[in-house]
Design a protein around this motif. Structure first.
Motif, short mmCIF file in Angstrom:
data_model
loop_
_atom_site.label_atom_id
_atom_site.label_comp_id
_atom_site.label_asym_id
_atom_site.label_seq_id
_atom_site.Cartn_x
_atom_site.Cartn_y
_atom_site.Cartn_z
N UNK A 153 0.86 -1.18 0.00
CA UNK A 153 0.00 0.00 0.00
C UNK A 153 0.90 1.23 0.00
N UNK A 154 0.62 2.17 -0.87
CA UNK A 154 1.39 3.41 -0.91
C UNK A 154 0.45 4.58 -0.67
N UNK A 155 1.02 5.64 -0.13
CA UNK A 155 0.23 6.86 0.11
C UNK A 155 0.88 8.00 -0.65
N UNK A 156 0.10 8.60 -1.53
CA UNK A 156 0.58 9.76 -2.27
C UNK A 156 0.08 11.00 -1.53
N UNK A 157 1.01 11.81 -1.03
CA UNK A 157 0.64 12.98 -0.24
C UNK A 157 0.80 14.22 -1.11
N UNK A 158 -0.34 14.82 -1.47
CA UNK A 158 -0.33 15.95 -2.40
C UNK A 158 -0.05 17.23 -1.63
N UNK A 159 1.12 17.83 -1.89
CA UNK A 159 1.54 19.01 -1.14
C UNK A 159 2.11 20.06 -2.07
N UNK A 160 1.63 20.07 -3.31
CA UNK A 160 2.24 20.95 -4.31
C UNK A 160 1.46 22.24 -4.51
N UNK A 161 0.35 22.42 -3.78
CA UNK A 161 -0.50 23.59 -3.98
C UNK A 161 0.14 24.87 -3.46
N UNK A 162 -0.39 25.99 -3.97
CA UNK A 162 0.15 27.28 -3.57
C UNK A 162 -0.73 27.96 -2.53
N UNK A 163 -1.93 27.44 -2.33
CA UNK A 163 -2.79 27.96 -1.25
C UNK A 163 -3.20 29.40 -1.42
N UNK A 164 -3.78 29.73 -2.59
CA UNK A 164 -4.14 31.12 -2.89
C UNK A 164 -5.10 31.71 -1.86
N UNK A 165 -5.95 30.87 -1.27
CA UNK A 165 -6.94 31.39 -0.33
C UNK A 165 -6.35 31.74 1.03
N UNK A 166 -5.08 31.38 1.23
CA UNK A 166 -4.47 31.61 2.54
C UNK A 166 -3.86 33.00 2.67
N UNK A 167 -3.83 33.78 1.58
CA UNK A 167 -3.23 35.12 1.67
C UNK A 167 -1.72 35.04 1.72
N UNK A 168 -1.09 36.05 2.31
CA UNK A 168 0.37 36.13 2.36
C UNK A 168 0.96 34.98 3.17
N UNK A 169 2.24 34.73 2.93
CA UNK A 169 2.93 33.73 3.73
C UNK A 169 3.13 32.44 2.98
N UNK A 170 3.80 31.47 3.59
CA UNK A 170 4.09 30.21 2.91
C UNK A 170 2.81 29.42 2.65
N UNK A 171 2.84 28.50 1.66
CA UNK A 171 1.67 27.64 1.43
C UNK A 171 1.26 26.94 2.74
N UNK A 172 -0.03 26.69 2.86
CA UNK A 172 -0.59 26.23 4.15
C UNK A 172 0.05 24.95 4.66
#
Ligand code: MG
Length: 396
Positions: A9-28
Protein backbone atom coordinates in the motif's frame (compact mmCIF):
# COMPACT_ATOMS: atom_id res chain seq x y z
CA UNK A 1 -9.58 -8.38 -5.11
CA UNK A 2 -8.33 -10.09 -1.98
CA UNK A 3 -7.09 -8.22 1.09
CA UNK A 4 -4.09 -6.14 0.08
CA UNK A 5 -0.63 -6.95 1.34
CA UNK A 6 0.07 -4.14 3.82
CA UNK A 7 3.55 -3.84 2.33
CA UNK A 8 1.96 -3.09 -1.04
CA UNK A 9 0.00 0.00 0.00
CA UNK A 10 1.39 3.41 -0.91
CA UNK A 11 0.23 6.86 0.11
CA UNK A 12 0.58 9.76 -2.27
CA UNK A 13 0.64 12.98 -0.24
CA UNK A 14 -0.33 15.95 -2.40
CA UNK A 15 1.54 19.01 -1.14
CA UNK A 16 2.24 20.95 -4.31
CA UNK A 17 -0.50 23.59 -3.98
CA UNK A 18 0.15 27.28 -3.57
CA UNK A 19 -2.79 27.96 -1.25
CA UNK A 20 -4.14 31.12 -2.89
CA UNK A 21 -6.94 31.39 -0.33
CA UNK A 22 -4.47 31.61 2.54
CA UNK A 23 -3.23 35.12 1.67
CA UNK A 24 0.37 36.13 2.36
CA UNK A 25 2.93 33.73 3.73
CA UNK A 26 4.09 30.21 2.91
CA UNK A 27 1.67 27.64 1.43
CA UNK A 28 -0.59 26.23 4.15
CA UNK A 29 1.01 22.79 4.21
CA UNK A 30 4.24 24.33 5.50
CA UNK A 31 2.66 26.48 8.21
CA UNK A 32 2.87 25.66 11.87
CA UNK A 33 0.06 23.82 13.53
CA UNK A 34 0.90 23.52 17.20
CA UNK A 35 4.34 21.98 17.64
CA UNK A 36 4.65 20.76 14.03
CA UNK A 37 3.97 21.89 10.50
CA UNK A 38 0.75 20.89 8.74
CA UNK A 39 2.58 18.49 6.40
CA UNK A 40 4.54 16.89 9.26
CA UNK A 41 1.28 16.44 11.17
CA UNK A 42 -0.27 14.76 8.14
CA UNK A 43 2.74 12.47 7.69
CA UNK A 44 2.76 11.56 11.39
CA UNK A 45 -0.96 10.75 11.30
CA UNK A 46 -0.61 8.61 8.17
CA UNK A 47 2.41 6.75 9.54
CA UNK A 48 0.53 5.97 12.72
CA UNK A 49 -2.47 4.81 10.69
CA UNK A 50 -0.58 2.66 8.17
CA UNK A 51 2.97 2.02 9.44
CA UNK A 52 3.76 -0.30 6.55
CA UNK A 53 2.68 2.01 3.76
CA UNK A 54 5.32 4.02 1.91
CA UNK A 55 4.50 7.73 1.76
CA UNK A 56 5.33 9.68 -1.39
CA UNK A 57 5.15 13.46 -0.96
CA UNK A 58 4.59 15.54 -4.11
CA UNK A 59 5.76 19.13 -3.73
CA UNK A 60 6.15 22.29 -5.82
CA UNK A 61 9.56 22.73 -7.46
CA UNK A 62 10.18 25.96 -5.52
CA UNK A 63 9.46 24.42 -2.12
CA UNK A 64 12.36 22.06 -1.38
CA UNK A 65 13.68 24.28 1.42
CA UNK A 66 10.25 24.85 2.92
CA UNK A 67 9.63 21.11 2.72
CA UNK A 68 12.91 20.20 4.43
CA UNK A 69 12.33 22.71 7.22
CA UNK A 70 8.71 21.68 7.72
CA UNK A 71 9.45 17.95 7.79
CA UNK A 72 12.64 17.86 9.85
CA UNK A 73 13.66 14.30 10.74
CA UNK A 74 10.36 12.96 9.35
CA UNK A 75 11.77 13.48 5.82
CA UNK A 76 13.88 10.36 6.42
CA UNK A 77 10.71 8.30 6.99
CA UNK A 78 9.16 8.97 3.57
CA UNK A 79 10.20 8.72 -0.08
CA UNK A 80 12.20 11.57 -1.59
CA UNK A 81 9.76 14.30 -2.66
CA UNK A 82 8.45 14.14 -6.22
CA UNK A 83 8.12 17.43 -8.13
CA UNK A 84 4.49 18.20 -8.91
CA UNK A 85 2.91 20.02 -11.83
CA UNK A 86 0.81 23.10 -12.49
CA UNK A 87 -2.48 21.47 -11.45
CA UNK A 88 -3.47 19.04 -8.73
CA UNK A 89 -4.10 16.44 -11.41
CA UNK A 90 -0.59 16.93 -12.85
CA UNK A 91 0.92 16.59 -9.38
CA UNK A 92 -0.91 13.33 -8.68
CA UNK A 93 0.08 12.04 -12.11
CA UNK A 94 3.74 12.79 -11.32
CA UNK A 95 3.47 10.98 -7.99
CA UNK A 96 1.84 7.93 -9.57
CA UNK A 97 4.53 7.85 -12.28
CA UNK A 98 7.22 7.86 -9.57
CA UNK A 99 5.57 4.85 -7.91
CA UNK A 100 5.05 2.93 -11.12
CA UNK A 101 8.54 1.39 -11.18
CA UNK A 102 7.54 -0.76 -8.23
CA UNK A 103 3.78 -0.44 -8.27
CA UNK A 104 1.79 -0.90 -5.04
CA UNK A 105 -1.51 -2.84 -4.95
CA UNK A 106 -3.42 0.13 -3.58
CA UNK A 107 -2.68 3.81 -3.48
CA UNK A 108 -4.25 6.29 -1.08
CA UNK A 109 -4.17 9.85 -2.39
CA UNK A 110 -4.33 12.37 0.44
CA UNK A 111 -4.15 16.15 0.73
CA UNK A 112 -1.34 17.39 2.98
CA UNK A 113 -3.76 20.11 4.11
CA UNK A 114 -5.87 17.48 5.93
CA UNK A 115 -3.61 16.76 8.89
CA UNK A 116 -6.34 15.38 11.19
CA UNK A 117 -6.86 12.15 9.22
CA UNK A 118 -7.55 9.30 11.67
CA UNK A 119 -6.40 5.69 11.69
CA UNK A 120 -10.02 4.58 11.48
CA UNK A 121 -10.56 6.59 8.32
CA UNK A 122 -7.39 5.21 6.70
CA UNK A 123 -8.52 1.68 7.59
CA UNK A 124 -11.92 2.35 6.00
CA UNK A 125 -10.21 3.69 2.87
CA UNK A 126 -8.05 0.57 2.52
CA UNK A 127 -10.98 -1.73 3.14
CA UNK A 128 -13.27 0.09 0.70
CA UNK A 129 -10.66 0.21 -2.07
CA UNK A 130 -9.91 -3.49 -1.56
CA UNK A 131 -13.55 -4.29 -2.16
CA UNK A 132 -14.59 -1.63 -4.69
CA UNK A 133 -11.28 -0.73 -6.45
CA UNK A 134 -12.11 2.98 -6.31
CA UNK A 135 -13.41 4.54 -3.09
CA UNK A 136 -13.57 7.95 -1.46
CA UNK A 137 -14.67 9.28 1.93
CA UNK A 138 -17.79 11.44 1.85
CA UNK A 139 -19.73 13.32 4.49
CA UNK A 140 -23.48 13.76 4.41
CA UNK A 141 -24.30 17.40 3.81
CA UNK A 142 -26.24 19.11 6.57
CA UNK A 143 -26.56 22.55 4.99
CA UNK A 144 -29.13 22.98 2.25
CA UNK A 145 -27.19 23.46 -0.99
CA UNK A 146 -28.45 25.86 -3.67
CA UNK A 147 -27.24 26.27 -7.21
CA UNK A 148 -27.18 29.89 -8.38
CA UNK A 149 -26.89 31.70 -11.71
CA UNK A 150 -24.27 34.31 -12.62
CA UNK A 151 -26.45 37.07 -11.14
CA UNK A 152 -26.64 35.26 -7.79
CA UNK A 153 -30.22 34.02 -8.01
CA UNK A 154 -31.21 30.54 -6.93
CA UNK A 155 -31.72 28.14 -9.83
CA UNK A 156 -32.21 24.95 -7.88
CA UNK A 157 -31.58 22.90 -4.76
CA UNK A 158 -30.36 19.32 -5.29
CA UNK A 159 -31.89 16.84 -2.83
CA UNK A 160 -29.61 16.80 0.21
CA UNK A 161 -30.00 13.06 0.77
CA UNK A 162 -28.03 12.43 -2.42
CA UNK A 163 -25.19 14.84 -1.67
CA UNK A 164 -21.83 14.02 -0.09
CA UNK A 165 -18.91 16.33 0.56
CA UNK A 166 -15.83 14.52 -0.78
CA UNK A 167 -12.72 14.21 1.37
CA UNK A 168 -9.37 12.45 1.10
CA UNK A 169 -7.73 9.91 1.36
CA UNK A 170 -9.21 8.71 -1.91
CA UNK A 171 -8.17 5.11 -2.40
CA UNK A 172 -7.72 3.11 -5.58
CA UNK A 173 -6.31 -0.01 -7.05
CA UNK A 174 -3.04 1.43 -8.31
CA UNK A 175 -3.34 0.17 -11.90
CA UNK A 176 -6.83 1.64 -12.25
CA UNK A 177 -6.01 5.20 -11.18
CA UNK A 178 -2.61 5.20 -12.89
CA UNK A 179 -4.21 4.21 -16.21
CA UNK A 180 -7.02 6.75 -15.73
CA UNK A 181 -4.48 9.54 -15.19
CA UNK A 182 -2.51 8.54 -18.26
CA UNK A 183 -5.64 8.34 -20.41
CA UNK A 184 -6.92 11.74 -19.25
CA UNK A 185 -3.57 13.37 -19.92
CA UNK A 186 -3.39 11.78 -23.37
CA UNK A 187 -6.76 13.41 -24.15
CA UNK A 188 -5.64 16.84 -22.98
CA UNK A 189 -7.55 16.84 -19.69
CA UNK A 190 -5.40 18.23 -16.92
CA UNK A 191 -7.55 20.04 -14.38
CA UNK A 192 -10.02 17.62 -12.80
CA UNK A 193 -11.10 18.47 -9.27
CA UNK A 194 -10.08 15.21 -7.69
CA UNK A 195 -9.11 11.64 -8.42
CA UNK A 196 -12.66 10.40 -7.96
CA UNK A 197 -13.71 12.62 -10.88
CA UNK A 198 -10.90 11.12 -12.93
CA UNK A 199 -11.84 7.55 -12.07
CA UNK A 200 -15.48 8.29 -12.97
CA UNK A 201 -14.39 9.90 -16.23
CA UNK A 202 -12.47 6.69 -17.03
CA UNK A 203 -15.66 4.70 -16.53
CA UNK A 204 -15.10 3.27 -13.06
CA UNK A 205 -17.74 3.14 -10.33
CA UNK A 206 -16.50 5.06 -7.29
CA UNK A 207 -17.73 3.87 -3.91
CA UNK A 208 -18.32 6.47 -1.17
CA UNK A 209 -17.56 5.40 2.39
CA UNK A 210 -18.18 7.41 5.54
CA UNK A 211 -15.82 10.36 5.96
CA UNK A 212 -15.04 12.16 9.20
CA UNK A 213 -16.08 15.62 10.27
CA UNK A 214 -12.75 16.02 12.02
CA UNK A 215 -10.84 15.35 8.79
CA UNK A 216 -11.11 18.97 7.76
CA UNK A 217 -9.10 20.67 5.07
CA UNK A 218 -7.22 23.73 6.26
CA UNK A 219 -8.16 26.36 3.72
CA UNK A 220 -8.53 29.80 5.28
CA UNK A 221 -6.25 31.60 7.76
CA UNK A 222 -8.96 31.29 10.43
CA UNK A 223 -8.70 27.50 10.18
CA UNK A 224 -5.30 27.76 11.80
CA UNK A 225 -6.45 29.60 14.87
CA UNK A 226 -9.82 28.16 15.81
CA UNK A 227 -9.84 24.82 14.02
CA UNK A 228 -6.21 23.92 14.29
CA UNK A 229 -6.08 22.73 17.87
CA UNK A 230 -4.13 19.51 17.80
CA UNK A 231 -4.76 18.28 21.29
CA UNK A 232 -7.23 18.61 24.11
CA UNK A 233 -4.74 20.73 26.04
CA UNK A 234 -5.15 23.46 23.42
CA UNK A 235 -8.87 23.70 24.22
CA UNK A 236 -9.43 25.44 27.54
CA UNK A 237 -13.24 25.78 27.46
CA UNK A 238 -14.41 22.50 29.04
CA UNK A 239 -18.13 21.68 28.68
CA UNK A 240 -20.14 18.81 30.16
CA UNK A 241 -23.40 17.94 28.41
CA UNK A 242 -26.07 15.46 29.37
CA UNK A 243 -28.67 13.60 27.36
CA UNK A 244 -31.63 11.36 28.12
CA UNK A 245 -33.87 9.35 25.82
CA UNK A 246 -36.58 6.71 25.93
CA UNK A 247 -38.09 4.51 23.27
CA UNK A 248 -41.06 2.22 23.73
CA UNK A 249 -40.89 -1.48 22.96
CA UNK A 250 -42.89 -2.61 19.95
CA UNK A 251 -43.01 -5.13 17.15
CA UNK A 252 -39.75 -6.36 15.70
CA UNK A 253 -36.92 -8.81 16.14
CA UNK A 254 -34.00 -6.51 16.94
CA UNK A 255 -33.00 -3.28 18.63
CA UNK A 256 -30.26 -0.80 17.69
CA UNK A 257 -28.04 0.21 20.61
CA UNK A 258 -25.02 2.42 20.01
CA UNK A 259 -25.05 1.63 16.30
CA UNK A 260 -25.10 -2.13 16.92
CA UNK A 261 -27.99 -4.31 15.76
CA UNK A 262 -28.91 -6.68 18.55
CA UNK A 263 -31.38 -9.53 17.96
CA UNK A 264 -34.23 -9.32 20.47
CA UNK A 265 -37.74 -10.57 21.10
CA UNK A 266 -39.14 -7.13 20.22
CA UNK A 267 -38.08 -3.90 18.58
CA UNK A 268 -38.16 -0.28 19.66
CA UNK A 269 -40.70 2.17 18.30
CA UNK A 270 -39.36 5.37 16.81
CA UNK A 271 -39.40 7.58 13.78
CA UNK A 272 -35.73 6.78 13.09
CA UNK A 273 -34.07 3.45 13.95
CA UNK A 274 -34.85 4.26 17.63
CA UNK A 275 -31.23 3.90 18.77
CA UNK A 276 -31.90 5.21 22.24
CA UNK A 277 -28.22 5.26 23.26
CA UNK A 278 -27.02 7.20 20.20
CA UNK A 279 -29.90 9.63 20.71
CA UNK A 280 -28.89 10.27 24.34
CA UNK A 281 -25.23 10.66 23.36
CA UNK A 282 -26.16 13.03 20.53
CA UNK A 283 -28.13 15.18 22.96
CA UNK A 284 -25.24 15.10 25.45
CA UNK A 285 -22.89 16.52 22.81
CA UNK A 286 -25.46 19.11 21.71
CA UNK A 287 -25.96 19.98 25.37
CA UNK A 288 -22.25 20.62 25.85
CA UNK A 289 -22.36 22.92 22.83
CA UNK A 290 -25.56 24.59 24.07
CA UNK A 291 -26.76 23.99 20.51
CA UNK A 292 -30.35 22.78 20.75
CA UNK A 293 -31.34 19.14 20.79
CA UNK A 294 -31.76 16.24 18.41
CA UNK A 295 -35.46 16.87 17.89
CA UNK A 296 -34.77 20.46 16.88
CA UNK A 297 -32.13 19.55 14.31
CA UNK A 298 -33.88 16.43 13.04
CA UNK A 299 -37.64 16.94 13.58
CA UNK A 300 -39.62 13.69 13.75
CA UNK A 301 -42.17 15.47 11.55
CA UNK A 302 -39.65 15.52 8.69
CA UNK A 303 -40.21 12.39 6.57
CA UNK A 304 -36.56 12.29 5.47
CA UNK A 305 -35.54 11.01 8.94
CA UNK A 306 -38.03 8.12 8.86
CA UNK A 307 -36.10 4.93 9.51
CA UNK A 308 -32.82 6.87 9.49
CA UNK A 309 -29.74 5.23 10.98
CA UNK A 310 -29.03 7.23 14.11
CA UNK A 311 -25.30 7.50 13.53
CA UNK A 312 -26.42 10.19 11.09
CA UNK A 313 -27.62 12.34 14.02
CA UNK A 314 -24.60 11.52 16.13
CA UNK A 315 -22.17 12.40 13.34
CA UNK A 316 -23.97 15.70 12.86
CA UNK A 317 -23.35 16.54 16.53
CA UNK A 318 -19.67 15.59 16.16
CA UNK A 319 -19.48 17.80 13.09
CA UNK A 320 -20.92 20.70 15.09
CA UNK A 321 -18.09 20.22 17.60
CA UNK A 322 -15.51 20.23 14.78
CA UNK A 323 -17.04 23.35 13.23
CA UNK A 324 -16.65 25.14 16.56
CA UNK A 325 -12.98 24.11 16.55
CA UNK A 326 -13.50 21.70 19.43
CA UNK A 327 -12.97 18.07 20.27
CA UNK A 328 -14.96 15.52 22.23
CA UNK A 329 -12.86 14.38 25.19
CA UNK A 330 -15.15 11.69 26.54
CA UNK A 331 -18.51 10.00 26.11
CA UNK A 332 -20.36 8.05 28.76
CA UNK A 333 -23.66 6.25 28.19
CA UNK A 334 -25.90 4.20 30.47
CA UNK A 335 -28.63 1.89 29.18
CA UNK A 336 -31.56 1.17 31.49
CA UNK A 337 -33.44 -2.01 30.64
CA UNK A 338 -34.20 -5.52 31.88
CA UNK A 339 -33.67 -7.03 28.42
CA UNK A 340 -31.78 -7.44 26.20
CA UNK A 341 -28.85 -8.24 28.45
CA UNK A 342 -26.30 -5.60 27.50
CA UNK A 343 -23.25 -7.31 29.02
CA UNK A 344 -22.47 -9.63 26.09
CA UNK A 345 -22.70 -6.69 23.65
CA UNK A 346 -21.11 -4.00 25.78
CA UNK A 347 -17.66 -4.02 24.17
CA UNK A 348 -19.13 -4.20 20.66
CA UNK A 349 -21.33 -1.20 21.41
CA UNK A 350 -18.42 0.67 22.93
CA UNK A 351 -16.21 0.00 19.90
CA UNK A 352 -19.06 1.03 17.61
CA UNK A 353 -19.50 4.38 19.35
CA UNK A 354 -15.73 4.98 19.45
CA UNK A 355 -15.58 4.18 15.74
CA UNK A 356 -18.39 6.53 14.78
CA UNK A 357 -16.96 9.26 17.00
CA UNK A 358 -13.37 8.73 15.86
CA UNK A 359 -12.32 8.52 19.51
CA UNK A 360 -9.92 6.12 21.23
CA UNK A 361 -11.71 3.35 23.10
CA UNK A 362 -10.51 4.61 26.48
CA UNK A 363 -12.56 7.77 26.01
CA UNK A 364 -15.85 5.94 25.52
CA UNK A 365 -17.81 4.26 28.31
CA UNK A 366 -20.92 2.11 28.00
CA UNK A 367 -22.72 1.00 31.13
CA UNK A 368 -25.98 -0.80 31.75
CA UNK A 369 -28.35 -1.27 34.61
CA UNK A 370 -31.79 -2.64 35.24
CA UNK A 371 -34.35 -0.72 37.27
CA UNK A 372 -35.03 -3.72 39.52
CA UNK A 373 -38.26 -4.46 37.64
CA UNK A 374 -39.64 -1.08 38.73
CA UNK A 375 -41.24 1.44 36.44
CA UNK A 376 -41.68 1.28 32.67
CA UNK A 377 -38.18 -0.05 32.05
CA UNK A 378 -38.69 -2.64 34.77
CA UNK A 379 -41.92 -3.80 33.18
CA UNK A 380 -40.18 -4.05 29.79
CA UNK A 381 -42.35 -1.35 28.24
CA UNK A 382 -39.37 0.60 26.97
CA UNK A 383 -35.63 1.19 27.09
CA UNK A 384 -34.08 4.36 28.52
CA UNK A 385 -30.60 5.75 28.08
CA UNK A 386 -28.66 8.46 29.88
CA UNK A 387 -25.46 9.99 28.55
CA UNK A 388 -22.80 12.54 29.29
CA UNK A 389 -20.26 14.10 26.98
CA UNK A 390 -17.21 16.18 27.75
CA UNK A 391 -16.51 18.61 24.96
CA UNK A 392 -13.55 20.96 24.81
CA UNK A 393 -13.72 24.19 22.83
CA UNK A 394 -11.23 26.92 22.00
CA UNK A 395 -11.12 29.94 24.27
CA UNK A 396 -13.99 32.26 23.41
MG1 MG B 1 -34.97 9.09 20.58
Amino acid sequence: MSAPNPDKIAILLVAAGRGARMGEGPPKQYRELGPRSVIASAVAALRAAAPQARIWPVIHRDDFELYAAAMGALAQEVAAPVIGGATRQASVRAGLAAMAGEPPDLVLIHDAARPFVSAALVARAIDAASRHLAAIPGLAVTDTIKSVDAAGFVTGAPPRAHLRAAQTPQAFKFGLIHAAHQAAFAQGLDDMTDDAALASWAGHAVHVFEGEAGNMKLTHPADFSAKAARSLEDLPDIRIGQGFDVHACGAGDHVWLGGVKIPHAHGLVGHSDADVLLHALTDAILGALADGDIGQHFPPSDPQWKGAASDRFFRDAMERVARRGGMVAHLDGTLICETPKVGPHRETIRASIAGIAGLPLDRVAVKATTSEKLGFTGRGEGIAAMAMATVRLPAA
